[in-house]
Design an enzyme around this catalytic site. Structure first.
Site, PDB file in Angstrom:
ATOM      1  N   GLU A 180       0.866  -0.927  -0.082  1.00  0.00           N
ATOM      2  CA  GLU A 180      -0.029   0.121   0.016  1.00  0.00           C
ATOM      3  C   GLU A 180       0.997   1.242  -0.083  1.00  0.00           C
ATOM      4  O   GLU A 180       0.279   2.293  -0.270  1.00  0.00           O
ATOM      5  CB  GLU A 180      -0.773   0.139   1.124  1.00  0.00           C
ATOM      6  CG  GLU A 180      -1.832  -1.167   1.241  1.00  0.00           C
ATOM      7  CD  GLU A 180      -2.646  -1.287   2.598  1.00  0.00           C
ATOM      8  OE1 GLU A 180      -2.362  -0.492   3.418  1.00  0.00           O
ATOM      9  OE2 GLU A 180      -3.391  -2.225   2.698  1.00  0.00           O
ATOM     10  N   ASP A 206      12.444  -4.209  -9.235  1.00  0.00           N
ATOM     11  CA  ASP A 206      13.549  -4.749  -8.561  1.00  0.00           C
ATOM     12  C   ASP A 206      13.530  -3.911  -7.110  1.00  0.00           C
ATOM     13  O   ASP A 206      14.104  -4.368  -6.064  1.00  0.00           O
ATOM     14  CB  ASP A 206      15.057  -4.371  -8.967  1.00  0.00           C
ATOM     15  CG  ASP A 206      15.227  -5.275 -10.229  1.00  0.00           C
ATOM     16  OD1 ASP A 206      14.865  -6.292 -10.205  1.00  0.00           O
ATOM     17  OD2 ASP A 206      15.581  -4.424 -11.303  1.00  0.00           O
ATOM     18  N   GLY A 238      12.041  -2.440 -14.818  1.00  0.00           N
ATOM     19  CA  GLY A 238      13.591  -2.847 -14.861  1.00  0.00           C
ATOM     20  C   GLY A 238      13.680  -4.483 -14.939  1.00  0.00           C
ATOM     21  O   GLY A 238      14.196  -5.013 -15.944  1.00  0.00           O
ATOM     22  N   ASP A 303      18.179   6.201 -14.672  1.00  0.00           N
ATOM     23  CA  ASP A 303      17.627   5.412 -13.881  1.00  0.00           C
ATOM     24  C   ASP A 303      16.365   6.278 -13.463  1.00  0.00           C
ATOM     25  O   ASP A 303      14.992   5.987 -13.361  1.00  0.00           O
ATOM     26  CB  ASP A 303      18.034   4.447 -13.066  1.00  0.00           C
ATOM     27  CG  ASP A 303      17.419   3.197 -12.182  1.00  0.00           C
ATOM     28  OD1 ASP A 303      15.877   3.133 -12.772  1.00  0.00           O
ATOM     29  OD2 ASP A 303      17.876   2.554 -11.456  1.00  0.00           O
TER      30      ASP A 303
END
Length: 533
Positions: A180, A206, A238, A303
């Site tokens: 959540e 990840d 990813g 990223d």
């Protein structure tokens, strides 16, 4: 089941729902199915199914009281080579064989016969009678954690469409927990009674596994907790560890939903292998455990800055790379490392070389509520800095783990036998301990999940945008280390230290932003366990 009995062939004759007759031959490795002929037609060609592709088998009695037969359903997920040629993807596809068992007019006898075949098929599908995998434990009860917002926000739908029925076919029970908020999974596994489950499965990118690993390492019983097998289902953008596991299994590269089915298949097979973890120390005394990578510079920038493109899935990284190439940044800093011994023989600290039972090697972080009295016991982070939690509104917790014997405090020079990189201007530094950095980026093709090695790669300033782009294009095939680019450095290490001099920048651990500043790390071979192929 007796292994000697499991090696003996089983033969039987059954029918299908359409009343065709089939002869079945079960060996220790294959299920051979032959459609039998009639008075007018000869028997047809046999179908040979490899039990390595089988995830489960079910026996059921007839639902109609007037029908005394039983049913036998066998579930396979073979790599469909014909389909692969058409779609350029060697993906696994579901294949179900269903048979009607009517060896007697007694429904009880028919069900017993179906159950006998079901037990034999399941046993041979999960064991090798030659002793290769006969002692591997198969997880049966899973805690499944799903981040509904990961990737394109379709993780729950993907789980329902692809994974749920696979778990049912493999007769695996599971508890589903939808996270959540950030660090929900971390809190959950930190406090949970792990004896309820045989594996903790993460369906996300990840980042959620990063939470789980660190939650397990924050437990007082971390030595036992971190041995809980971890399962990975790709649901993010990813999915580097999922792609790595597929790579280690020897399977052909796949992506998207095909990668999900591949990982679901391996999850159902339930083979467990070791996984390296890396202890990461930040300047603020915070200690983290990482399973994938640490990045600074270009890779970290892409990223994080590509988060705005999350709705396009894995393509976000391609878009982020193009954007960042238009304005290439150079970072000043210092890099030092301890080379891995060659040939490598698990010389880094491992589960077997570190004593976990007497408590003398535990590197606990003792955190007092008063920040000005913070103390760090048995750790190698800079003890002059205050502890800064990496999540909001959370009280400090005790980080457990083995002692960082290769590291010295960050406010002291690295040991004299370490190697210091003379170059101080970098485009990127990345340390990876798995093969993949993303679904389509093979950053360390020689990596194994338990080799006890950090693959340290850095790119020095002076590289052109075109050369950097070629480097990342080559990384899609794992060929970047063969480009002989003079600006690229690569070395296998056991530990390293990175000291940024540039006042601003981004450092990520497993794709998560951490405190910017000096950082050091050392690897622990085989510290965790992963459900893999």
């Amino acid at each position: 089941m007796d292994p000697a009995a499991a090696a003996l062939p089983m033969r039987g004759e059954f029918t299908s729902s359409s009343r065709f007759r089939y002869a079945l031959l079960l060996t220790d490795r294959e299920l051979v199915v032959q459609k039998l002929g009639t008075a007018r037609r000869k028997s047809e060609t046999v179908t040979v199914m490899d039990l390595q592709d089988c995830i489960g088998c079910r026996a059921r009695g007839a639902e109609d009281g007037a029908d005394t037969s039983a049913s036998l359903a066998v579930y396979f997920y073979p790599v469909r080579t014909r389909w692969a040629r058409l779609c350029s993807s060697p993906a696994r596809r579901r294949l179900e064989h269903r048979f009607r068992v009517a060896v007697s007019s007694d429904s009880r006898i028919n069900l017993e016969e179906a159950e006998r075949w079901s037990r034999a098929i399941r046993y041979r599908a999960y064991h090798r009678t030659g002793g290769v995998c006969a002692d591997v434990r198969r997880p049966r009860r899973f805690l499944v954690l799903i981040n509904p917002h990961s990737g394109k926000g379709q993780a729950l739908t993907l789980f329902s469409n692809h994974v749920q029925h696979m778990l049912q076919e493999a007769d695996i029970t599971y508890t589903l927990q939808v996270t959540e908020r950030q660090n929900h999974a971390r809190e959950l596994v930190r406090e949970a009674d792990l004896s309820q489950w045989d594996a903790v499965v993460v369906m996300s990118g990840d980042g959620l596994l990063f939470e789980v690993v660190n939650g397990l390492m924050e437990r007082e019983d971390w030595e036992e907790a971190i041995q809980t097998p971890l399962g990975v289902l790709p649901g993010g953008s990813g999915n580097a560890l999922a792609a790595s596991i597929n790579y280690y299994s020897g399977s052909q590269p796949v992506s998207g939903e095909d990668l999900l089915v591949s990982c679901g298949f391996m999850l159902c097979k339930g083979l467990v292998s070791h996984l390296d973890l890396t202890s990461v120390c930040l300047a603020s005394n915070q200690r983290l455990f990482s399973f994938l990578s640490l990045a600074w510079g270009f890779v970290a920038d892409v990223d994080i800055e590509s988060e705005k493109y999350r709705h396009v899935g894995a393509a976000r990284f391609t878009m982020g790379t193009i954007v960042r190439l238009t304005s290439l940044r150079v970072y000043k800093g210092k890099l030092a490392y301890l080379p891995a011994e060659e040939p490598h023989s698990h010389s880094s600290p491992t589960m077997s070389s570190v004593s976990f039972n007497n408590g003398s090697n535990s590197s606990s972080v003792y955190l007092r509520n008063s920040y000005n009295q913070n103390q760090l016991l048995h750790n190698s982070c800079n003890s002059n800095n205050a502890y800064k939690p990496n999540w909001t509104n959370e009280p400090p917790v005790t980080m457990q783990g083995p002692r960082d014997s290769l590291l010295v405090p960050l406010d002291q020079p690295v040991p004299a036998h370490w190697t210091v990189v003379k170059e101080e201007d970098f485009v990127l530094v990345m340390a990876v301990y798995q093969s993949h950095l993303a679904e389509d980026l093979i950053a360390a093709p020689a990596s194994r999940p338990d080799d006890g090695v950090i693959h340290l790669m850095y790119v020095k300033a002076g590289i052109s945008r075109r050369a950097l782009l070629r480097l990342f294009l080559a990384m899609e095939k794992g060929a970047h280390l063969s480009t002989n680019c003079p600006f690229v450095g690569y070395v296998k290490v056991q530990a390293f230290r990175l000291e940024p001099f540039s006042p601003t920048g981004t450092i990520t651990v497993d794709g998560e932003v951490v405190e910017y500043g000096p950082v050091q790390a050392q690897i622990y071979g085989r510290l965790a366990r992963i459900v893999s192929g």
